[in-house]
Design a protein around this motif. Structure first.
Motif, PDB file in Angstrom:
ATOM      1  N   THR A  33       0.844  -1.193   0.000  1.00 31.15           N
ATOM      2  CA  THR A  33       0.000   0.000   0.000  1.00 31.15           C
ATOM      3  C   THR A  33       0.879   1.243   0.000  1.00 31.15           C
ATOM      4  O   THR A  33       2.055   1.191   0.336  1.00 31.15           O
ATOM      5  CB  THR A  33      -0.939   0.032   1.224  1.00 31.15           C
ATOM      6  N   GLY A  34       0.284   2.356  -0.408  1.00 31.86           N
ATOM      7  CA  GLY A  34       1.050   3.601  -0.474  1.00 31.86           C
ATOM      8  C   GLY A  34       2.117   3.553  -1.547  1.00 31.86           C
ATOM      9  O   GLY A  34       3.139   4.236  -1.466  1.00 31.86           O
ATOM     10  N   ALA A  35       1.884   2.756  -2.583  1.00 34.12           N
ATOM     11  CA  ALA A  35       2.912   2.440  -3.583  1.00 34.12           C
ATOM     12  C   ALA A  35       3.155   3.532  -4.617  1.00 34.12           C
ATOM     13  O   ALA A  35       4.086   3.418  -5.410  1.00 34.12           O
ATOM     14  CB  ALA A  35       2.530   1.137  -4.294  1.00 34.12           C
ATOM     15  N   SER A  36       2.372   4.583  -4.607  1.00 37.26           N
ATOM     16  CA  SER A  36       2.516   5.588  -5.667  1.00 37.26           C
ATOM     17  C   SER A  36       3.639   6.589  -5.410  1.00 37.26           C
ATOM     18  O   SER A  36       4.068   7.281  -6.329  1.00 37.26           O
ATOM     19  CB  SER A  36       1.199   6.345  -5.867  1.00 37.26           C
ATOM     20  N   LEU A  87      -7.502   4.184   0.691  1.00 37.97           N
ATOM     21  CA  LEU A  87      -7.666   3.455   1.939  1.00 37.97           C
ATOM     22  C   LEU A  87      -8.143   4.327   3.097  1.00 37.97           C
ATOM     23  O   LEU A  87      -8.460   3.796   4.166  1.00 37.97           O
ATOM     24  CB  LEU A  87      -6.369   2.730   2.304  1.00 37.97           C
ATOM     25  N   SER A  88      -8.233   5.643   2.900  1.00 37.54           N
ATOM     26  CA  SER A  88      -8.853   6.479   3.928  1.00 37.54           C
ATOM     27  C   SER A  88     -10.373   6.321   3.905  1.00 37.54           C
ATOM     28  O   SER A  88     -11.067   6.771   4.810  1.00 37.54           O
ATOM     29  CB  SER A  88      -8.458   7.944   3.771  1.00 37.54           C
ATOM     30  N   ASP A  89     -10.875   5.644   2.887  1.00 38.11           N
ATOM     31  CA  ASP A  89     -12.288   5.266   2.777  1.00 38.11           C
ATOM     32  C   ASP A  89     -12.336   3.746   2.988  1.00 38.11           C
ATOM     33  O   ASP A  89     -11.872   2.985   2.141  1.00 38.11           O
ATOM     34  CB  ASP A  89     -12.818   5.645   1.398  1.00 38.11           C
ATOM     35  N   LEU A  90     -12.858   3.311   4.111  1.00 42.88           N
ATOM     36  CA  LEU A  90     -12.812   1.887   4.457  1.00 42.88           C
ATOM     37  C   LEU A  90     -13.599   1.003   3.490  1.00 42.88           C
ATOM     38  O   LEU A  90     -13.383  -0.211   3.459  1.00 42.88           O
ATOM     39  CB  LEU A  90     -13.265   1.675   5.900  1.00 42.88           C
ATOM     40  N   ALA A  91     -14.449   1.588   2.662  1.00 48.53           N
ATOM     41  CA  ALA A  91     -15.111   0.801   1.616  1.00 48.53           C
ATOM     42  C   ALA A  91     -14.072   0.252   0.640  1.00 48.53           C
ATOM     43  O   ALA A  91     -14.290  -0.801   0.025  1.00 48.53           O
ATOM     44  CB  ALA A  91     -16.152   1.648   0.881  1.00 48.53           C
ATOM     45  N   SER A  92     -12.946   0.937   0.510  1.00 51.17           N
ATOM     46  CA  SER A  92     -11.869   0.445  -0.351  1.00 51.17           C
ATOM     47  C   SER A  92     -11.302  -0.867   0.173  1.00 51.17           C
ATOM     48  O   SER A  92     -10.921  -1.741  -0.601  1.00 51.17           O
ATOM     49  CB  SER A  92     -10.749   1.478  -0.462  1.00 51.17           C
ATOM     50  N   VAL A 150       0.062  -3.320  -6.239  1.00 51.48           N
ATOM     51  CA  VAL A 150       0.439  -2.004  -5.738  1.00 51.48           C
ATOM     52  C   VAL A 150      -0.834  -1.186  -5.547  1.00 51.48           C
ATOM     53  O   VAL A 150      -1.642  -1.047  -6.459  1.00 51.48           O
ATOM     54  CB  VAL A 150       1.465  -1.308  -6.666  1.00 51.48           C
ATOM     55  N   ILE A 151      -1.007  -0.675  -4.345  1.00 50.56           N
ATOM     56  CA  ILE A 151      -2.249  -0.003  -3.965  1.00 50.56           C
ATOM     57  C   ILE A 151      -1.977   1.450  -3.616  1.00 50.56           C
ATOM     58  O   ILE A 151      -1.073   1.753  -2.832  1.00 50.56           O
ATOM     59  CB  ILE A 151      -2.904  -0.721  -2.760  1.00 50.56           C
ATOM     60  N   ALA A 152      -2.764   2.328  -4.221  1.00 51.93           N
ATOM     61  CA  ALA A 152      -2.728   3.766  -3.912  1.00 51.93           C
ATOM     62  C   ALA A 152      -3.882   4.430  -4.662  1.00 51.93           C
ATOM     63  O   ALA A 152      -4.611   3.776  -5.416  1.00 51.93           O
ATOM     64  CB  ALA A 152      -1.393   4.386  -4.304  1.00 51.93           C
ATOM     65  N   ARG A 153      -4.002   5.745  -4.506  1.00 50.29           N
ATOM     66  CA  ARG A 153      -5.081   6.498  -5.147  1.00 50.29           C
ATOM     67  C   ARG A 153      -4.775   6.901  -6.583  1.00 50.29           C
ATOM     68  O   ARG A 153      -5.682   7.077  -7.377  1.00 50.29           O
ATOM     69  CB  ARG A 153      -5.371   7.781  -4.352  1.00 50.29           C
ATOM     70  N   GLU A 162      -2.103   6.616 -12.478  1.00 45.64           N
ATOM     71  CA  GLU A 162      -0.997   6.832 -13.415  1.00 45.64           C
ATOM     72  C   GLU A 162       0.351   6.522 -12.769  1.00 45.64           C
ATOM     73  O   GLU A 162       1.251   5.981 -13.417  1.00 45.64           O
ATOM     74  CB  GLU A 162      -1.017   8.252 -13.997  1.00 45.64           C
ATOM     75  N   ARG A 163       0.491   6.819 -11.495  1.00 47.61           N
ATOM     76  CA  ARG A 163       1.749   6.516 -10.810  1.00 47.61           C
ATOM     77  C   ARG A 163       1.924   5.014 -10.602  1.00 47.61           C
ATOM     78  O   ARG A 163       3.032   4.492 -10.683  1.00 47.61           O
ATOM     79  CB  ARG A 163       1.823   7.240  -9.479  1.00 47.61           C
ATOM     80  N   LEU A 164       0.826   4.332 -10.319  1.00 53.90           N
ATOM     81  CA  LEU A 164       0.895   2.875 -10.165  1.00 53.90           C
ATOM     82  C   LEU A 164       1.228   2.213 -11.500  1.00 53.90           C
ATOM     83  O   LEU A 164       2.045   1.293 -11.556  1.00 53.90           O
ATOM     84  CB  LEU A 164      -0.419   2.333  -9.613  1.00 53.90           C
ATOM     85  N   GLU A 165       0.592   2.670 -12.560  1.00 52.04           N
ATOM     86  CA  GLU A 165       0.838   2.096 -13.886  1.00 52.04           C
ATOM     87  C   GLU A 165       2.278   2.315 -14.330  1.00 52.04           C
ATOM     88  O   GLU A 165       2.862   1.470 -14.999  1.00 52.04           O
ATOM     89  CB  GLU A 165      -0.153   2.679 -14.886  1.00 52.04           C
TER      90      GLU A 165
END
Length: 131
Positions: free
Chosen positions: A7-10, A58-63, A32-35, A38-41
């Motif tokens: 997580t926080g991979a961007s 991940l600040s939204d627990l629905a994620s 790789v997880i983040a918001r 384009e940075r993840l790709e």
């Protein structure tokens, strides 16, 4: 399927963890997880392991629920979970926006706990969690 989840991979330390994990071990995929998609790709061109961008806030627990659904559907063997997502709200507490403070607390505490809980049933023997 042997995977690592970061997580926080961007950006920041999360991205550096992606590079380090990619150099040190072979995985079928690194999730790789983040918001920022384009940075993840962009990580795909810089890594030898297959990178799977997973765009979640991940600040939204629905994620975390969406992540748990991915795990349930794919049934991977998770060898490594690195919880590197995090943020801070800096400055005088009383002057900072409450919603930003709560979002930060959710990401830094609740999401970390929820990610561990969602991932544990899929952890391989000898799997590791880095928080």
């Amino acid at each position: 399927m042997k995977i690592a989840v970061i997580t926080g991979a961007s950006a920041g330390i999360g991205r550096e963890f992606v590079y380090a994990v990619d150099r040190q071990e072979q995985f079928d995929e690194i999730w790789v997880i983040a918001r920022r998609a384009e940075r993840l790709e962009a990580l795909q061109a810089q890594c030898r392991n297959r990178i799977r961008p997973v765009v979640l806030d991940l600040s939204d627990l629905a994620s975390v629920d969406r992540y748990a659904s991915m795990l349930a559907e794919e049934q991977p063997g998770v060898s490594l979970l690195i919880n590197a997502a995090g943020c801070g709200v800096f400055g005088p507490f009383a002057e900072k926006d409450l919603k930003k403070q709560l979002s930060s607390a959710t990401l830094n505490s609740l999401a970390l706990t929820a990610m561990c809980h969602a991932t544990l049933p899929y952890m391989r023997r000898g799997g590791r969690i880095v928080n």
